[in-house]
Write an enzyme that holds these catalytic residues in place. Sequence first.
Site, PDB file in Angstrom:
ATOM      1  N   LYS A 252       0.827  -1.205   0.000  1.00 10.96           N
ATOM      2  CA  LYS A 252       0.000   0.000   0.000  1.00 10.96           C
ATOM      3  C   LYS A 252       0.863   1.257   0.000  1.00 10.96           C
ATOM      4  CE  LYS A 252      -3.754  -0.492   2.153  1.00 10.96           C
ATOM      5  NZ  LYS A 252      -4.689  -0.805   3.242  1.00 10.96           N
TER       6      LYS A 252
ATOM      7  N   GLY B  64      -8.131  -5.900   2.958  1.00 10.82           N
ATOM      8  CA  GLY B  64      -9.050  -6.083   4.067  1.00 10.82           C
ATOM      9  C   GLY B  64      -8.567  -7.051   5.126  1.00 10.82           C
TER      10      GLY B  64
ATOM     11  N   THR C 206      -7.919  -0.709   9.396  1.00 15.14           N
ATOM     12  CA  THR C 206      -7.804   0.703   9.032  1.00 15.14           C
ATOM     13  C   THR C 206      -8.563   1.517  10.081  1.00 15.14           C
ATOM     14  OG1 THR C 206      -7.559   0.357   6.652  1.00 15.14           O
ATOM     15  CG2 THR C 206      -8.524   2.449   7.353  1.00 15.14           C
TER      16      THR C 206
ATOM     17  N   HIS D 221     -16.937 -37.651 -24.369  1.00 11.40           N
ATOM     18  CA  HIS D 221     -16.642 -38.985 -23.831  1.00 11.40           C
ATOM     19  C   HIS D 221     -17.621 -39.413 -22.751  1.00 11.40           C
ATOM     20  CE1 HIS D 221     -14.860 -41.374 -20.572  1.00 11.40           C
ATOM     21  NE2 HIS D 221     -14.523 -42.163 -21.569  1.00 11.40           N
TER      22      HIS D 221
END
Length: 878
Positions: free
Chosen positions: A22, A131, A135, A837
């Site tokens: 980040k 996530g 935060t 098949h």
Amino acid sequence: MNQYVLYFSETDKSSLALVGGKGANLGELCHIPGVNVPTGFCITTQAYTDFVNRSEEFARLLEALRDIEAEALETIKEAGRRIRTYLENLDIPSPISQEIIQAWQKTGSQHAYAVRSSATAEDLPGASFAGQQDTYLNIKGENELLVHVRKCWASLFTDRAITYRAKNGFDHRKVLLSVVVQQMVFPEVSGIMFTADPVTGNRKVISIDAAFGLGEALVSGLVNADLYKVRAERIVKRQIAVKKLAIYPLAGGGTEERDIPSQEQSKQALPDEAILALAQVGRRIEEHFGRPQDIEWGYTDGRIYVVQSRPITTLYPLPELPDATSGVYVSFGHVQMMTDPIKPLGMSIWAKTMATIDSQYSIVPAGGHLYFDITDTLASWLGRKTAPALYSKSDVLLSSAIAEVIRRRDFIATLKPRKRAAGTKSYMRKSMGTMAGGMYEMLFREKLEAPDVTAISSQILSELQSELSRRSGRDRLEFLANHFGKVFMVFMDTIGKPVFVAWLASLLIGRLARRWLGESSVLDELTKSAPGNVSTEMGLELGDLADVIRPYPAALEYMKGADDATFLDGLERVEGGAAIRPAFTAFLAKYGMRCPGEIDITRPRWREKPTQLVPSIISHIQSTEPGEHRLKFAQGRVEAEQAAQTLLLRLQRKLGGSFKARLMGKLVRTYREFIGLREYPKYLMVSLLDEYKRVIMEEAARLVERGTVDRAEDVFYLTLEELTAAVATGRADRDKITALKEKYAKYEKLKPPRVLTSEGEAIVGSYAQRDLPEGALAGAPVSAGVVEGRARVVTKLEEAVLEKGDILVAPFTDPGWTPLFVSASGLVTEIGGLMTHGAVVAREYGLPAVVGVENATKLIKDGQKIRVNGTDGYVEIL
């Protein structure tokens, strides 16, 4: 440069180890002209390391995470709680806290800040980690800043973060945490922008989610968001949501949820001009990073702010193409009933083969899978008319997906035929003459002659072995590079006509039965126990082998834990081994080149790994009586003959019955005689691949002796051309091999789309609307009948054990799966069509079967009771 703090302007992608994904991305964003990024700084991973390594207690707590499995949720919960509690109560060393406060004061102590985690394994191209850590918004004051920095560090050990790392193989000790401290923007509107459509994968479409207030309400799922889509600077979709609440900052710090006035709830959150401006910012950011981005943004006072950007990690990779022209690509794996990744060696052999067989159908890699380039086909009027029908027999949803692309006239108009060299081959064009001749012979000749495919195949293989024995090294590999496509075309010239005639006869039987009798399922009875099907014969012979083993439980017990390298020799030491070994050896001599996923030359064959057969043998012994498989096959032949007689008698009673019965009788005889041949091309193909593999592994062993590669299997990550060069020079790119191994570990987790466009859009396909029982899973009916039983969900053949009455639920079935059909009472697959098949063998065995059930192996749980309706094409979970 400070040891513990770096400002955004001082960071970029080279700072990953210090500031995490980040932080590095924020530094990159700051260097893009025209992108507004709120100012801030990163607390480096060095600060985190010096913080956590102050005592031995943390090392002990971290060590306890090392062997925890991702599924051990209670253990993870308790371990995570202990680590977080410890870190949240640990003092921050003075040198670290002083640098943080100095940076905060320099950036503006009067402002509110967002405090975000930034892990070194976060927001990377291969794993987003989005996530996983925490935060904190609207943080004010020195003390609150330090408290929340410490909380961020501790959030590296949330339950979800520990689980994610355990599941994806990340070492908990090697993932470090930086903390991003960023000035808060208090937006009127905020949201997330994807520079490629995250649902369809279309790289030309920008998708924007927008809601009032802070973006936390949207990210946490508290509120529905508006959805806008932008393509070529035009808003192509506006989906306005009812937005009942928003998150706003509090004056003293922190945030609160507020109700939105009712008259504002259905208002478009972001004005059109801002949507288009935001899309332009998104394209600028995407261009800078060189790949599609997931961007967090805010909008206030007519200004757009970007607070984060990370790679979108969920998009299926685009085909690797030399140019950027429009194109359409069809999954080779869905056509061949094997959707696992194919390693580079296997890919290169198929690419070379397709170029030899038909240069109109080039083959391209994407995400570890192969795709046919059908751009030329869809660029022509005739191709668009015929393509959906051509693929419908392979996979119904594949046919539907192609039809969906054809309906997009604006996109189809951009398709241009590929430029090809003069004199290029077209097997499809050549086969048109074969088909026309086959149709004429079937309708107007008394009897068609069946080729002796066994003799032809034996001759081809004998000639190949003779050639290979006379060659060595580079010469052998260069010979192989040109052999497959050429010899396969020769074989198809021989067998193509009767295989086509059988397919045409099946179509005419079905259509005439519907027209003359009002029925469509007569083919199911007529297919039972058809002669000459090499895959069915293999299943029967495996049943014979199981019956040899049945009286000797000690031998069966030995097989369950046997080593592949000593499998046959070890039989000599157990009761019954002297009788079993010759039977097993004979079976492997005839069918040892087969295995699940056999179109990939790198997959282990039964001769290399005979223990793969043990679950099928166990299933057979548990679910059938001695000789029952032969009796059932014989009974099926009787039932097919009776069904044919009944069909002809019914037709004779109709107007013009003599003609109708005579024509139908000829079609039925033709179908019964030739339908078994359709399995022979793959039988020969796999036999050839096995001979190639023997040679390749001999050369690989020599490369290991020379020290060119570490293990013989490393050559699977080389193309045939690269392998040939390595044999000639004694050199191979070890770093490339290592990188490809890591890539393929990721490719294993990808689900290849049936159809891809050059824009990156994955087209799924769908079934026409029809009345189904509530909750039923839709599919394509390929073998009539209804059966109830226990679902046995099998994703790996070597782990499959079926008991009597079990219904096989699998992603796909190729000939390597045939041994399980004797034990199953029904079949459900995620891929397939009427002539694949699994469908053909299911009809031969009289098993109700539904194919093309999307996500069947996930929606149906192992052990659930289900009902398979092979007549109408659906599955019910009971």
